[in-house]
Design an enzyme around this catalytic site. Sequence first.
Site, PDB file in Angstrom:
ATOM      1  N   SER A   1       1.492   9.310   2.517  1.00 59.58           N
ATOM      2  CA  SER A   1       0.739  10.493   2.976  1.00 59.58           C
ATOM      3  C   SER A   1       1.177  10.921   4.371  1.00 59.58           C
ATOM      4  O   SER A   1       1.465  12.106   4.602  1.00 59.58           O
ATOM      5  CB  SER A   1      -0.772  10.234   2.937  1.00 59.58           C
ATOM      6  OG  SER A   1      -1.112   9.059   3.634  1.00 59.58           O
TER       7      SER A   1
ATOM      8  N   HIS B   1       1.361  -4.985  -0.217  1.00 62.28           N
ATOM      9  CA  HIS B   1       1.634  -3.925   0.761  1.00 62.28           C
ATOM     10  C   HIS B   1       3.119  -3.894   1.072  1.00 62.28           C
ATOM     11  O   HIS B   1       3.783  -4.928   1.058  1.00 62.28           O
ATOM     12  CB  HIS B   1       0.838  -4.148   2.057  1.00 62.28           C
ATOM     13  CG  HIS B   1       0.681  -2.894   2.849  1.00 62.28           C
ATOM     14  ND1 HIS B   1       1.617  -2.479   3.762  1.00 62.28           N
ATOM     15  CD2 HIS B   1      -0.282  -1.936   2.826  1.00 62.28           C
ATOM     16  CE1 HIS B   1       1.219  -1.329   4.273  1.00 62.28           C
ATOM     17  NE2 HIS B   1       0.079  -0.969   3.734  1.00 62.28           N
TER      18      HIS B   1
ATOM     19  N   ASP C   1      -7.829  -1.067   0.252  1.00 64.06           N
ATOM     20  CA  ASP C   1      -8.467  -0.498  -0.941  1.00 64.06           C
ATOM     21  C   ASP C   1      -9.207  -1.530  -1.786  1.00 64.06           C
ATOM     22  O   ASP C   1      -9.995  -1.173  -2.654  1.00 64.06           O
ATOM     23  CB  ASP C   1      -7.407   0.210  -1.795  1.00 64.06           C
ATOM     24  CG  ASP C   1      -6.719   1.320  -1.025  1.00 64.06           C
ATOM     25  OD1 ASP C   1      -7.438   2.090  -0.359  1.00 64.06           O
ATOM     26  OD2 ASP C   1      -5.478   1.411  -1.074  1.00 64.06           O
TER      27      ASP C   1
ATOM     28  N   ARG D   1      -8.082  -4.196   7.934  1.00 65.49           N
ATOM     29  CA  ARG D   1      -9.041  -3.179   7.478  1.00 65.49           C
ATOM     30  C   ARG D   1      -9.906  -3.768   6.356  1.00 65.49           C
ATOM     31  O   ARG D   1     -11.078  -3.423   6.202  1.00 65.49           O
ATOM     32  CB  ARG D   1      -8.301  -1.930   6.985  1.00 65.49           C
ATOM     33  CG  ARG D   1      -7.442  -1.270   8.049  1.00 65.49           C
ATOM     34  CD  ARG D   1      -6.590  -0.146   7.487  1.00 65.49           C
ATOM     35  NE  ARG D   1      -5.673  -0.597   6.454  1.00 65.49           N
ATOM     36  CZ  ARG D   1      -4.869   0.198   5.752  1.00 65.49           C
ATOM     37  NH1 ARG D   1      -4.896   1.497   5.953  1.00 65.49           N
ATOM     38  NH2 ARG D   1      -4.054  -0.297   4.842  1.00 65.49           N
TER      39      ARG D   1
ATOM     40  N   HIS E   1      -0.784   4.299  -3.763  1.00 66.46           N
ATOM     41  CA  HIS E   1      -1.204   4.585  -2.377  1.00 66.46           C
ATOM     42  C   HIS E   1      -2.729   4.719  -2.367  1.00 66.46           C
ATOM     43  O   HIS E   1      -3.438   3.821  -2.811  1.00 66.46           O
ATOM     44  CB  HIS E   1      -0.434   5.826  -1.905  1.00 66.46           C
ATOM     45  CG  HIS E   1      -0.572   6.152  -0.456  1.00 66.46           C
ATOM     46  ND1 HIS E   1      -0.941   5.248   0.510  1.00 66.46           N
ATOM     47  CD2 HIS E   1      -0.359   7.331   0.231  1.00 66.46           C
ATOM     48  CE1 HIS E   1      -0.967   5.832   1.706  1.00 66.46           C
ATOM     49  NE2 HIS E   1      -0.618   7.095   1.561  1.00 66.46           N
TER      50      HIS E   1
HETATM   51  N1  CMX Z   1       0.331  -6.446  -8.582  1.00 68.16           N
HETATM   52  C1  CMX Z   1       1.401  -6.664  -9.396  1.00 68.16           C
HETATM   53  N2  CMX Z   1       2.666  -6.593  -8.985  1.00 68.16           N
HETATM   54  C2  CMX Z   1       2.873  -6.307  -7.684  1.00 68.16           C
HETATM   55  C3  CMX Z   1       1.826  -6.099  -6.792  1.00 68.16           C
HETATM   56  C4  CMX Z   1       0.500  -6.161  -7.277  1.00 68.16           C
HETATM   57  N3  CMX Z   1      -0.556  -5.931  -6.507  1.00 68.16           N
HETATM   58  N4  CMX Z   1       2.342  -5.833  -5.561  1.00 68.16           N
HETATM   59  C5  CMX Z   1       3.683  -5.860  -5.701  1.00 68.16           C
HETATM   60  N5  CMX Z   1       4.001  -6.153  -6.993  1.00 68.16           N
HETATM   61  C6  CMX Z   1       5.329  -6.215  -7.588  1.00 68.16           C
HETATM   62  C7  CMX Z   1       6.018  -4.857  -7.455  1.00 68.16           C
HETATM   63  O1  CMX Z   1       5.568  -3.964  -8.461  1.00 68.16           O
HETATM   64  C8  CMX Z   1       7.472  -5.259  -7.585  1.00 68.16           C
HETATM   65  O2  CMX Z   1       7.725  -5.517  -8.925  1.00 68.16           O
HETATM   66  P1  CMX Z   1       9.175  -5.162  -9.598  1.00 68.16           P
HETATM   67  O3  CMX Z   1      10.189  -5.912  -8.803  1.00 68.16           O
HETATM   68  O4  CMX Z   1       9.028  -5.607 -11.003  1.00 68.16           O
HETATM   69  O5  CMX Z   1       9.340  -3.666  -9.467  1.00 68.16           O
HETATM   70  C9  CMX Z   1       7.500  -6.592  -6.839  1.00 68.16           C
HETATM   71  O6  CMX Z   1       6.156  -7.096  -6.874  1.00 68.16           O
HETATM   72  C10 CMX Z   1       7.943  -6.484  -5.391  1.00 68.16           C
HETATM   73  O7  CMX Z   1       7.122  -5.549  -4.744  1.00 68.16           O
HETATM   74  P2  CMX Z   1       6.799  -5.671  -3.169  1.00 68.16           P
HETATM   75  O8  CMX Z   1       8.080  -5.543  -2.432  1.00 68.16           O
HETATM   76  O9  CMX Z   1       5.956  -6.854  -2.916  1.00 68.16           O
HETATM   77  O10 CMX Z   1       5.857  -4.406  -2.936  1.00 68.16           O
HETATM   78  P3  CMX Z   1       6.292  -2.889  -2.672  1.00 68.16           P
HETATM   79  O11 CMX Z   1       6.551  -2.730  -1.218  1.00 68.16           O
HETATM   80  O12 CMX Z   1       7.356  -2.447  -3.615  1.00 68.16           O
HETATM   81  O13 CMX Z   1       4.972  -2.103  -3.089  1.00 68.16           O
HETATM   82  C11 CMX Z   1       2.637  -1.694  -3.153  1.00 68.16           C
HETATM   83  C12 CMX Z   1       3.810  -2.118  -2.280  1.00 68.16           C
HETATM   84  C13 CMX Z   1       1.429  -1.516  -2.272  1.00 68.16           C
HETATM   85  C14 CMX Z   1       2.949  -0.359  -3.811  1.00 68.16           C
HETATM   86  C15 CMX Z   1       2.392  -2.800  -4.212  1.00 68.16           C
HETATM   87  O14 CMX Z   1       2.036  -3.993  -3.570  1.00 68.16           O
HETATM   88  C16 CMX Z   1       1.355  -2.432  -5.240  1.00 68.16           C
HETATM   89  O15 CMX Z   1       1.686  -1.785  -6.234  1.00 68.16           O
HETATM   90  N6  CMX Z   1       0.035  -2.813  -5.006  1.00 68.16           N
HETATM   91  C17 CMX Z   1      -1.017  -2.423  -5.897  1.00 68.16           C
HETATM   92  C18 CMX Z   1      -1.440  -0.986  -5.611  1.00 68.16           C
HETATM   93  C19 CMX Z   1      -2.159  -0.881  -4.294  1.00 68.16           C
HETATM   94  O16 CMX Z   1      -3.086  -1.618  -3.997  1.00 68.16           O
HETATM   95  N7  CMX Z   1      -1.771   0.115  -3.475  1.00 68.16           N
HETATM   96  C20 CMX Z   1      -2.459   0.418  -2.223  1.00 68.16           C
HETATM   97  C21 CMX Z   1      -1.653   0.102  -0.971  1.00 68.16           C
HETATM   98  C22 CMX Z   1      -2.401   0.502   0.281  1.00 68.16           C
HETATM   99  C23 CMX Z   1      -2.519   1.996   0.400  1.00 68.16           C
HETATM  100  O17 CMX Z   1      -1.468   2.666   0.526  1.00 68.16           O
HETATM  101  O18 CMX Z   1      -3.621   2.528   0.331  1.00 68.16           O
END
Ligand code: CMX
Length: 436
Positions: free
Chosen positions: A243, A320, A375, A329, A273
């Site tokens: 964002s 994250h 979140d 937070r 996000h």
């Molecule tokens: N559940 C399952 N798998 C997860 C995960 C979770 N909570 N967090 C990361 N992973 C997975 C990724 O999907 C990725 O998988 P692939 O290699 O198969 O594609 C792997 O672990 C590595 O990811 P990462 O480097 O640890 O995390 P990223 O930086 O790529 O992504 C985020 C970060 C937040 C998008 C991810 O942790 C996620 O999807 N979390 C769940 C959604 C969420 O809570 N988002 C809110 C974030 C805060 C905000 O912006 O408000």
Amino acid sequence: MITDKLKEHFRSKIEPYNKKVKDFVAQYGDQKMGEYTIAQVYQGMRGITGLIYETSKLDPEEGIRFRGYSIPEIQEKLPKYPGGKQPLPEGLFYLLLMDELPDDDAVRRMSNNWVRRAQVPPHVFKVIDSLPQHAHPMTQFIAGITALRTESEFQKAYRQGISKKDYWDPVYEDAMNLIARLPRVAAYIYRRTYRNGDHIEPDPRLDYSANFAHMLGFDNPEFYELMRLYLTIHADHEGGNVSAHAIRLVGSALSDPYLAFAAGMAGLAGPLHGLANQEVIRWVLDMKKELGGGLPSKEEIAEYVKKTLTEGKVVPGFGHAVLRKTDPRYMAQREFALEHMPHDPMFLLISRIYEVVPEILEATGKVKNPWPNVDAHSGQLLMYYGLVEYDFYTVLFGVSRALGTMASLIWDRALGFPIERPGSTTTDILMQKYAK
Ligand code: CMX
């Protein structure tokens, strides 16, 4: 345009800040900042610092710092509502914009300034009303923000031929007007979608957060305090998140703050996000339903988490891109829950999930941060006070996110930052160069 003391104070900051930046770049501009790998480029530019974003900085271990202050520090140092414990978001915005801690007077001035700007033109409500009631609240929010754009001072000034050095002034006007008007727009969406269009007029005697809670229909002093905390901690998370980055990027084309903010909200509405706050509650309620209600055991939660992963889904509220510890937070919200509702069944469940999930995510061997983010907790607090319509939660996040991103956008124009235009390449070009 409203001339105000806050704007004059901000104006006095521009020249010295500009000089600081220009002198620094002149002297050290040719220094290398680091190197990055092909993998980082494929991984969404993870870990590549490519932006200057003045208002906040995210540390992987410590979490967010607003102009250098951590969450516990701003909880201690920012002015509070008399008798309250939580910081007032007016004060956070002042800190982000002015790069100095506000006193009570400055916060009162900010509150009053926003009250003077808060009038939402009637056509904005008509635009929202033209959408079906079942349109997702973020769809309605983005439409409302875009409709507010008719009021853009920047657009007007640009058409009249404003000089570059003055861009910040109408951007400041738009940013302040937008912040002032968003709670009314958000509350309107809530009441039309979930309360039969039974709207509540603003109460200008209340502070920003309390007035927002009031317009939503939650006149409970404890909920007012929650809203002060909520709007403060969601405001800013440095510049690279979807964002904030979208707002900065679109703003750099000199699209006005309304357009830039609408773009940012389109990004916030993504489930990886900001939409994760609604997804958490949806996921938790599904879990409860599947497990027969009540408080599931740790073993049952573990099974459910593993099933989520097996189905190829993410566990919402965990992980994250930058943080490598429990999000402060999250902790600030947990402390609020421990003080106000330690026995709430939903809080007990959220706490139990916190005990179970990190170990399972860690065991996958790929999740870089198994800990909860902001979140994972916010929905439980809102539900406790009766704001149970979780599809609306990202709108609340959006109102807060305006504070940090608008302070930052004003600085982007005050510092004369250019249009953003990173380079890109193709896999074939990279292969020709590196795969020898
Ligand atoms: N559940 C399952 N798998 C997860 C995960 C979770 N909570 N967090 C990361 N992973 C997975 C990724 O999907 C990725 O998988 P692939 O290699 O198969 O594609 C792997 O672990 C590595 O990811 P990462 O480097 O640890 O995390 P990223 O930086 O790529 O992504 C985020 C970060 C937040 C998008 C991810 O942790 C996620 O999807 N979390 C769940 C959604 C969420 O809570 N988002 C809110 C974030 C805060 C905000 O912006 O408000």
